[in-house]
Design a protein around this motif. Structure first.
Motif, mmCIF file in Angstrom:
data_model
loop_
_atom_site.group_PDB
_atom_site.id
_atom_site.type_symbol
_atom_site.label_atom_id
_atom_site.label_comp_id
_atom_site.label_asym_id
_atom_site.label_seq_id
_atom_site.Cartn_x
_atom_site.Cartn_y
_atom_site.Cartn_z
ATOM 1 N N SER A 24 0.850 -1.186 0.000
ATOM 2 C CA SER A 24 0.000 0.000 0.000
ATOM 3 C C SER A 24 0.893 1.245 0.000
ATOM 4 C CB SER A 24 -0.871 0.005 1.259
ATOM 5 O OG SER A 24 -0.047 0.157 2.409
ATOM 6 N N ALA A 25 0.260 2.401 -0.107
ATOM 7 C CA ALA A 25 1.028 3.657 -0.034
ATOM 8 C C ALA A 25 1.785 3.744 1.289
ATOM 9 C CB ALA A 25 0.099 4.845 -0.221
ATOM 10 N N ALA A 26 1.149 3.324 2.378
ATOM 11 C CA ALA A 26 1.814 3.357 3.691
ATOM 12 C C ALA A 26 2.998 2.392 3.732
ATOM 13 C CB ALA A 26 0.818 3.027 4.802
ATOM 14 N N ASP A 27 2.821 1.203 3.151
ATOM 15 C CA ASP A 27 3.925 0.235 3.096
ATOM 16 C C ASP A 27 5.106 0.816 2.327
ATOM 17 O OD1 ASP A 27 2.434 -1.813 4.407
ATOM 18 O OD2 ASP A 27 1.638 -2.533 2.491
ATOM 19 N N ARG A 28 4.819 1.358 1.156
ATOM 20 C CA ARG A 28 5.899 1.899 0.328
ATOM 21 C C ARG A 28 6.599 3.059 1.026
ATOM 22 N NH1 ARG A 28 1.765 0.971 -3.300
ATOM 23 N NH2 ARG A 28 1.312 3.200 -3.511
ATOM 24 N N ALA A 29 5.834 3.895 1.739
ATOM 25 C CA ALA A 29 6.435 5.022 2.471
ATOM 26 C C ALA A 29 7.371 4.520 3.576
ATOM 27 C CB ALA A 29 5.349 5.914 3.057
ATOM 28 N N ASP A 30 7.012 3.395 4.214
ATOM 29 C CA ASP A 30 7.830 2.845 5.300
ATOM 30 C C ASP A 30 8.983 1.974 4.797
ATOM 31 O OD1 ASP A 30 6.323 4.137 7.222
ATOM 32 O OD2 ASP A 30 5.081 2.388 7.688
ATOM 33 N N GLY A 31 8.931 1.551 3.530
ATOM 34 C CA GLY A 31 10.013 0.766 2.961
ATOM 35 C C GLY A 31 9.867 -0.734 3.141
ATOM 36 N N TYR A 32 8.706 -1.196 3.600
ATOM 37 C CA TYR A 32 8.449 -2.627 3.752
ATOM 38 C C TYR A 32 6.944 -2.842 3.806
ATOM 39 C CZ TYR A 32 8.102 -1.091 8.620
ATOM 40 O OH TYR A 32 7.774 -0.416 9.766
#
Length: 116
Positions: A24-32
């Motif tokens: 998700s966008a949140a996953d991609r922002a966190d790098g995992y």
């Protein structure tokens, strides 16, 4: 015996992902890619997916991911499974459609409510 972790995803994003899901966008922002254990799933749903429909619960066989899965502590100290890299469809052993109501409770398409 395989180790299973869980990922809540937007059904449309999952369908559009092809052979691997980049998160998700949140996953991609966190790098995992964030995942949960069975004990963590209800809290994850209530905290991050409250009021959302058109979701899928993916059962992920973490053994199929090898070293891409890292167990890391949250702010509260609990260990969460994280995927560093994409989630291949081949690691997903089942999918269930669900929604999370405004109270944070999961409702599955088969009529089951809650988790566990």
């Amino acid at each position: 015996m395989s180790a299973i972790a869980y990922k809540l995803v937007d059904a449309d994003e999952w369908r559009a992902a092809g052979d691997a899901y980049d998160g998700s966008a949140a996953d991609r922002a966190d790098g995992y890619i964030h995942m949960s254990t069975s004990a963590q799933l209800a809290t994850t749903a209530a905290r991050h997916y409250r009021g959302r429909a058109n979701l899928l619960l993916l059962d992920v066989d973490t053994d199929r991911l090898g070293d891409a899965v890292v167990w890391e502590p949250s702010r509260g100290g609990a260990l969460f499974p994280h995927i560093y890299g994409p989630l291949p469809r081949s690691a997903v052993v089942s999918e269930r459609r669900l929604a999370v109501d405004t109270d944070g409770v999961m409702h599955f398409d088969d009529g089951a409510v809650g988790w566990g």
